[in-house]
Motif scaffolding. Structure first.
Motif, PDB file in Angstrom:
ATOM      1  N   GLY A   1       0.827  -1.205   0.000  1.00 14.13           N
ATOM      2  CA  GLY A   1       0.000   0.000   0.000  1.00 14.13           C
ATOM      3  C   GLY A   1       0.860   1.253   0.000  1.00 14.13           C
ATOM      4  O   GLY A   1       1.966   1.260   0.540  1.00 14.13           O
ATOM      5  N   HIS A   2       0.346   2.293  -0.641  1.00 14.32           N
ATOM      6  CA  HIS A   2       1.051   3.581  -0.637  1.00 14.32           C
ATOM      7  C   HIS A   2       0.070   4.709  -0.316  1.00 14.32           C
ATOM      8  O   HIS A   2      -1.088   4.673  -0.722  1.00 14.32           O
ATOM      9  CB  HIS A   2       1.674   3.877  -2.004  1.00 14.32           C
ATOM     10  CG  HIS A   2       2.681   2.862  -2.447  1.00 14.32           C
ATOM     11  ND1 HIS A   2       3.729   2.434  -1.663  1.00 14.32           N
ATOM     12  CD2 HIS A   2       2.793   2.174  -3.618  1.00 14.32           C
ATOM     13  CE1 HIS A   2       4.451   1.539  -2.328  1.00 14.32           C
ATOM     14  NE2 HIS A   2       3.906   1.356  -3.525  1.00 14.32           N
TER      15      HIS A   2
ATOM     16  N   CYS B   1       5.659   8.082   2.223  1.00 16.28           N
ATOM     17  CA  CYS B   1       4.645   7.039   2.343  1.00 16.28           C
ATOM     18  C   CYS B   1       4.760   6.461   3.747  1.00 16.28           C
ATOM     19  O   CYS B   1       5.851   6.054   4.171  1.00 16.28           O
ATOM     20  CB  CYS B   1       4.870   5.941   1.297  1.00 16.28           C
ATOM     21  SG  CYS B   1       3.761   4.525   1.513  1.00 16.28           S
TER      22      CYS B   1
ATOM     23  N   PHE C   1       3.259   3.762   4.963  1.00 20.45           N
ATOM     24  CA  PHE C   1       3.141   2.299   5.088  1.00 20.45           C
ATOM     25  C   PHE C   1       4.424   1.795   5.747  1.00 20.45           C
ATOM     26  O   PHE C   1       5.527   2.253   5.404  1.00 20.45           O
ATOM     27  CB  PHE C   1       2.967   1.679   3.697  1.00 20.45           C
ATOM     28  CG  PHE C   1       2.545   0.228   3.708  1.00 20.45           C
ATOM     29  CD1 PHE C   1       1.212  -0.122   3.632  1.00 20.45           C
ATOM     30  CD2 PHE C   1       3.496  -0.783   3.775  1.00 20.45           C
ATOM     31  CE1 PHE C   1       0.823  -1.461   3.631  1.00 20.45           C
ATOM     32  CE2 PHE C   1       3.114  -2.125   3.773  1.00 20.45           C
ATOM     33  CZ  PHE C   1       1.767  -2.468   3.703  1.00 20.45           C
TER      34      PHE C   1
ATOM     35  N   HIS D   1       8.285   1.870   4.410  1.00 20.33           N
ATOM     36  CA  HIS D   1       8.400   2.483   3.080  1.00 20.33           C
ATOM     37  C   HIS D   1       9.115   3.828   3.057  1.00 20.33           C
ATOM     38  O   HIS D   1       9.645   4.235   2.035  1.00 20.33           O
ATOM     39  CB  HIS D   1       7.015   2.659   2.438  1.00 20.33           C
ATOM     40  CG  HIS D   1       6.415   1.372   1.960  1.00 20.33           C
ATOM     41  ND1 HIS D   1       5.384   1.323   1.060  1.00 20.33           N
ATOM     42  CD2 HIS D   1       6.732   0.081   2.258  1.00 20.33           C
ATOM     43  CE1 HIS D   1       5.062   0.048   0.832  1.00 20.33           C
ATOM     44  NE2 HIS D   1       5.857  -0.715   1.551  1.00 20.33           N
TER      45      HIS D   1
ATOM     46  N   MET E   1      10.604   5.836   0.047  1.00 21.59           N
ATOM     47  CA  MET E   1       9.513   6.645  -0.507  1.00 21.59           C
ATOM     48  C   MET E   1       9.385   7.972   0.232  1.00 21.59           C
ATOM     49  O   MET E   1       8.557   8.125   1.139  1.00 21.59           O
ATOM     50  CB  MET E   1       8.192   5.871  -0.445  1.00 21.59           C
ATOM     51  CG  MET E   1       8.200   4.605  -1.284  1.00 21.59           C
ATOM     52  SD  MET E   1       6.568   3.823  -1.354  1.00 21.59           S
ATOM     53  CE  MET E   1       5.685   4.927  -2.448  1.00 21.59           C
TER      54      MET E   1
HETATM   55 ZN    ZN Z   1       4.358   2.864   0.245  1.00 22.93          ZN
END
Ligand code: ZN
Length: 146
Positions: free
Chosen positions: A64-65, A130, A132, A135, A139
């Protein structure tokens, strides 16, 4: 009539151009990456609309992002608390002042967008990431208002 149309276009074109530059888009992938390391909006924007797409195919439970805006020096603390907030909260702590803007979590093939005010953000050192779990190391990027 043609002259009138031209006058209309010349009058409204600059307005349209400015409005569209307050809209940002960024893609994310199954490789745990964003498509941009830096997003810039002109200081003339009052609100910004950001659209996040996920061009991968993995579900949001495993890849998921989201897109979370934060002051840069608060990023790593917020990332830890976001992990603790868990999937029921889209990995974003509810009512947290450090969250300047956040999209919902998306999986492969999905997209989402968020509209937020940048009126109080000018002159600050801002980053996006991000939230998540795990991440944010890969990210993240800079959010610049110039
Ligand atoms: Zn992510």
């Amino acid at each position: 009539m043609r002259v009138l149309m031209l006058a209309f276009v010349m009058l409204f074109l600059p307005v349209l151009a400015q409005a569209s530059s307050c809209e940002l888009s960024i893609d994310s992938t199954d490789q745990m990456r964003y498509s941009e390391a830096e997003l810039t909006v002109p200081s003339g924007c009052e609100t910004v609309t950001l659209t996040l797409t996920h061009s991968g195919s993995l579900p949001k439970t495993s890849m998921g992002h989201n897109w979370v805006l934060v002051e840069t020096d608060q990023l790593s603390d917020l990332a830890k608390d976001a992990m603790a907030a868990g999937p029921a909260n889209n990995y974003v702590p509810a009512g947290d002042d450090r969250v300047l803007a956040a999209t919902e979590l998306v999986g492969g093939g999905e997209s989402t967008s968020v509209e937020f005010s940048v009126a109080d953000l000018k002159g600050k050192d801002l980053s996006f990431f991000c939230s998540f779990p795990g991440h944010f190391a890969l990210m993240k990027g800079k959010f610049i208002i110039e």
